[in-house]
Every structure is written in structure tokens, then in C-alpha cells.
Design an enzyme around this catalytic site. Structure first.
Site, PDB file in Angstrom:
ATOM      1  N   ASN A 194      15.702  -1.850  -7.373  1.00  0.00           N
ATOM      2  CA  ASN A 194      14.865  -1.516  -6.228  1.00  0.00           C
ATOM      3  C   ASN A 194      15.577  -1.855  -4.908  1.00  0.00           C
ATOM      4  O   ASN A 194      16.380  -2.780  -4.874  1.00  0.00           O
ATOM      5  CB  ASN A 194      13.547  -2.298  -6.294  1.00  0.00           C
ATOM      6  CG  ASN A 194      12.675  -1.852  -7.447  1.00  0.00           C
ATOM      7  OD1 ASN A 194      12.588  -0.672  -7.742  1.00  0.00           O
ATOM      8  ND2 ASN A 194      12.038  -2.793  -8.117  1.00  0.00           N
ATOM      9  N   CYS A 252      11.276   3.095 -14.146  1.00  0.00           N
ATOM     10  CA  CYS A 252      10.342   2.051 -13.726  1.00  0.00           C
ATOM     11  C   CYS A 252       9.205   1.972 -14.738  1.00  0.00           C
ATOM     12  O   CYS A 252       8.736   2.992 -15.231  1.00  0.00           O
ATOM     13  CB  CYS A 252       9.802   2.372 -12.335  1.00  0.00           C
ATOM     14  SG  CYS A 252       8.576   1.197 -11.729  1.00  0.00           S
ATOM     15  N   HIS A 253       8.733   0.757 -15.004  1.00  0.00           N
ATOM     16  CA  HIS A 253       7.701   0.578 -16.034  1.00  0.00           C
ATOM     17  C   HIS A 253       6.286   0.476 -15.470  1.00  0.00           C
ATOM     18  O   HIS A 253       5.358   0.169 -16.221  1.00  0.00           O
ATOM     19  CB  HIS A 253       8.012  -0.657 -16.878  1.00  0.00           C
ATOM     20  CG  HIS A 253       8.192  -1.918 -16.081  1.00  0.00           C
ATOM     21  ND1 HIS A 253       9.014  -2.934 -16.477  1.00  0.00           N
ATOM     22  CD2 HIS A 253       7.668  -2.314 -14.893  1.00  0.00           C
ATOM     23  CE1 HIS A 253       8.975  -3.909 -15.593  1.00  0.00           C
ATOM     24  NE2 HIS A 253       8.152  -3.564 -14.630  1.00  0.00           N
ATOM     25  N   HIS A 307       6.633   3.348  -7.241  1.00  0.00           N
ATOM     26  CA  HIS A 307       5.680   2.302  -6.876  1.00  0.00           C
ATOM     27  C   HIS A 307       4.500   2.825  -6.065  1.00  0.00           C
ATOM     28  O   HIS A 307       3.624   2.049  -5.682  1.00  0.00           O
ATOM     29  CB  HIS A 307       6.367   1.145  -6.131  1.00  0.00           C
ATOM     30  CG  HIS A 307       7.295   0.361  -7.003  1.00  0.00           C
ATOM     31  ND1 HIS A 307       8.374  -0.355  -6.495  1.00  0.00           N
ATOM     32  CD2 HIS A 307       7.334   0.176  -8.360  1.00  0.00           C
ATOM     33  CE1 HIS A 307       9.014  -0.945  -7.486  1.00  0.00           C
ATOM     34  NE2 HIS A 307       8.401  -0.627  -8.629  1.00  0.00           N
TER      35      HIS A 307
END
Length: 446
Positions: free
Chosen positions: A151, A173-174, A210
Site C-alpha cells: 500500500n 487485497c483481502h 480499500h
């Protein structure tokens, strides 16, 4: 062209190979996956950390993977089929400045690695690092597939493509996984049906990292959005905690109140944790995180966690033990297997927009599902963000493009424009200039 002679000859180059988090997860997942074997070259500016991971890696599994710490990018990348990037751009001392210096101006951040003053300064710091990595991949492994975990995801991945347009890179990304778990538990509670795997919740994902949203969700033949509307209304004030995951017990957990509130406003399900979502908006969330049942993650906590992991590293080496032989919950190994032709796989990735998000700019790094097959990543057309979400996301897309460009060209004026344009920077221009200048000066940047 992308080529491996046999599945016993795979080479993975791990940039950030001294990692005590993502690298250990990869070791665990590789140790229990019997489809592949090969070598993992561990490159890190902290060569000693990479050497320790070499020891732990070679104790992991049944010897199908050989780990080797290497001292140069050239050695790591030469002959690599897969490149993984998980680096900390700078140090935790740098991150402490990113996250906590803005607090003197009344600007609080729950993570500080993606947007907000901290995310922007981190992106400016990361851009030249990722430019160097992109050039090295171009020179030594141009046909490799690159998986980035670092990130700010959108900025870092955008820099890779700006410096080496021919790169084959995806950002992973999780955060979406947690929302699938939430939906799975909702199905169990509301319909009395146990969902065995969070992957069985099918979602249409779109947005930016995000700040990703779900506009369609289903389990088998059941449309989950009407059910989520009832679920959100019921838990909007009290919050909902995943089974065994009280938000009070971990700085990384929440009760999803921010997500419920945003759903009630925009009609799409936010597919990221509350800590990340809150930073994309100027609103009440960061002013009262406790009331919204999430945490501001202090860097002192991260330093304590780092120290504990270092102790664990030493214990593993003394005891001649490898990484935990259990699934981490990450999807990197499944992605690698699909790229190597071992079946097809669908998951959310961050790649340049080719129209998969119809109302965000082309070439911006967007997050949607993609079909991954041998030597190919096909973004899945996901449609348009709801208009209200589009207005919010577009501002950040513009900022991320500016941060990537300013970080590469050292354009201080453009960098400040992005800094002041962030929704969290609500202070007047002179205070913003002073904060921006002090943050750069403390990092000795630009």
C-alpha cells in the site's frame, strides 16, 4: 513469452523477502499446496531478515520449495516466473510521522497507508521505489507476472505501469474477503443456511482499493441485497461482530457500523473494513471511532507487533521449525497456480481500468473481479458505480494519479495540490502547507 519448462522449475522472486507477515503466509500456503514446487528468491534491503526467512522457508513443508536470500534485484528477478512485492515503503518510524504528525492539526487517521495525509506522503515515498522495481522487472523479468501487496495499492500499481507499460502486474487485497464472511454469516442468521466457504458468496465488486463496493451479491439462487438491507437496518446502530471476532479485542476489527451507514446512504455494500472506509470521507467516523466501533491503529502497536514477530523468528530458527503449515486465507498461491495453467480462478484484483468500471477514468487502477487463467488476467466487466459513490471515488482517483506523477517527477507543487485535495485535510491553506512541509522535511523528501 511466459514459459516454464515444468512445474518443478517455477521461480518466484519475492521483493520484500524479509517480511515477517506476507512472506510467512506465502511459505505456509506453498507448503500445503501440492500442485507446484520450485525456488523462491528472497530479496530485501534488510539482507539479514531475508537470510532468516531463507532458514525458516527451508524448514517449511516437505522440501518441494527451496528458499534463497539474494543480495540484488538482478539475482532475484533473473529467470523469475512470478514476482511478489510486499515492502514497507520506508520504516515504521516513517509511518509514525505519516499517521501521527497530522494529529497536531486535528487530523486523525485509522490506518494512514492509502489516503489521507499519511497515505499521500507514503505514496510519494513509495513511487521512486516502485519505479526502480519496475525498471528491474523490465530488464530482468519482463514476461513475469507481478503480484503487488504493498500500500498504497493504487499508487504503487499505477507507478509500475507508468514506468514499464508492458508489465503484467496485479494488485491483491483481502478486504473483500471480510465482507464475504459478513454476508455468509448474514445468510446463516437470516435464512438458517450454513455457508461453508466465504467464496460461495458471489459478489460483483467494483471501485478502488480499500474503497471497493458490491452492487450484486448472491448465494446459490438467492439475491442478498434485499436481505442485507434488512440486516443493515437491524444492526446499523448496535453493529455486528463476526463470530469470535469482537471489535474490542483487536485494532484491526470493527463492528461494521461505518459500512452499514454507507450502505443506507448509497445503496451498495462497502467491501472494505471500516478502518479503511472511514479515511476516504470527511465525516463523523474518524471524530468518534469508539462510537462507530472501530479503532485508530497506532504505530506504537505496529512496532510492538513487529518486535513480537522478531522474537517468533528467532524461536523458529532455534527450534528448526518452518512457517505454520496451514492455510493463511490469502489467495496468492491460487492466483499463481491459475497463471501457470493449473485451472481457472476468479478473485478481486487491482489493474488498469479498461472499461470494467464504466464510470471511472480509463487506465486508473481499479478493483474488480477478474478471471485468471494460464498467462492471462481478464478483468470482469462490473458496470458503473452508483452516482454518489462515483463522485467520492473520482476525487481519489484524480489524487492517486497526481501522487504517482508527483512522486516520479518530484513535482512538489502537484504533490501539495493532491495533499490539500484529500477529504481529511480540512485545515486552511497555510496550516496545510506547514504540515505538508514538515512531513516532507522529516522524511527528507522532495
Amino acid at each position: 513469452m511466459f514459459h516454464i519448462s515444468t512445474l518443478n522449475q517455477i521461480k518466484i522472486a519475492y521483493i520484500g523477502g524479509g517480511s515477517q507477515g506476507w512472506a510467512r503466509s506465502l511459505m505456509s500456503d506453498l507448503s500445503i499446496d501440492e500442485r507446484m514446487s520450485g525456488t523462491v528468491a528472497l530479496y530485501d534491503l534488510d539482507f539479514e531478515a531475508a537470510q532468516k526467512n531463507e532458514v525458516i522457508g527451508n524448514y517449511s513443508g516437505d522440501g518441494r520449495w527451496r528458499y534463497e536470500a539474494v543480495s540484488t534485484l538482478k539475482r532475484a528477478l533473473s529467470g523469475a516466473d512470478i514476482v511478489i512485492i510486499s515492502i514497507l515503503p520506508g520504516s515504521l518510524d516513517d509511518m509514525e510521522i505519516d499517521v501521527h504528525l497530522p494529529e497536531r492539526c486535528g487530523i486523525y487517521q485509522s490506518v494512514g497507508d492509502t489516503v489521507g495525509p499519511g497515505g499521500i506522503i507514503r505514496g510519494l515515498r513509495a513511487a521512486p521505489m516502485f519505479a526502480e522495481i519496475a525498471r528491474a522487472i523490465r530488464d530482468y523479468a519482463p514476461e513475469s507476472w507481478v503480484i503487488n501487496y504493498t500500500n498504497p495499492m493504487s499508487v504503487c500499481t499505477r507507478v509500475l505501469y507508468k514506468v514499464f507499460p508492458g508489465i503484467k502486474a496485479i494488485g491483491c487485497c483481502h478486504e473483500v474477503f471480510g465482507t464475504q464472511k459478513l454476508l455468509a454469516e448474514m445468510v446463516t442468521e437470516r435464512l438458517g443456511v450454513e455457508v461453508l466457504r466465504r467464496e460461495d458468496i458471489r459478489v460483483n465488486v467494483l471501485g478502488i482499493n480499500h474503497f471497493t463496493w458490491i452492487t450484486e451479491a448472491s448465494y446459490r439462487h438467492i439475491d442478498l441485497l434485499p436481505i442485507f438491507h434488512e440486516f443493515s437496518a437491524h444492526y446499523g446502530e448496535s453493529g455486528y461482530e463476526l463470530q469470535g471476532e469482537s471489535w474490542r479485542d483487536s485494532v484491526f476489527r470493527s463492528a461494521h457500523r461505518v459500512a452499514f451507514d454507507l450502505f443506507e446512504t448509497y445503496g451498495a455494500i462497502p467491501a472494505a473494513g471500516d478502518r479503511h472506509l472511514a479515511e476516504f470521507l470527511h465525516g463523523p467516523y474518524l471524530k468518534q471511532p469508539g462510537a462507530w466501533k472501530f479503532h485508530l491503529t497506532s504505530v506504537s502497536f505496529r512496532k510492538q507487533d513487529r518486535d513480537e514477530k522478531r522474537k517468533e523468528t528467532e524461536r523458529l530458527i532455534v527450534q528448526k521449525r518452518g512457517a505454520a503449515g496451514k492455510a493463511s486465507g490469502e489467495e496468492g498461491v491460487n492466483i499463481i497456480a491459475a497463471l501457470l495453467g493449473l485451472g481457472e480462478f476468479v478473485t478481486n484484483v487491482n489493474v488498469p481500468n479498461q472499461g470494467q468500471v464504466s464510470n471511472l477514468p480509463l487506465q486508473a487502477i481499479v478493483e474488480t473481479n477478474a478471471l485468471i487463467t494460464r498467462n492471462s488476467v481478464h478483468p470482469i466487466f462490473s458496470g458503473a458505480l452508483p452516482k454518489g459513490v462515483e463522485m467520492l471515488a473520482a476525487r481519489h482517483v484524480s489524487n492517486q494519479e497526481a501522487v504517482a506523477e508527483a512522486g516520479l517527477t518530484k513535482d512538489r507543487a502537484l504533490a501539495f495540490q493532491a495533499f490539500r485535495n484529500d477529504p481529511l485535510v480540512t485545515i486552511d491553506r497555510s496550516d496545510a502547507e506547514r504540515l505538508f512541509h514538515d512531513m516532507l522535511a522529516m522524511h527528507q523528501m522532495m
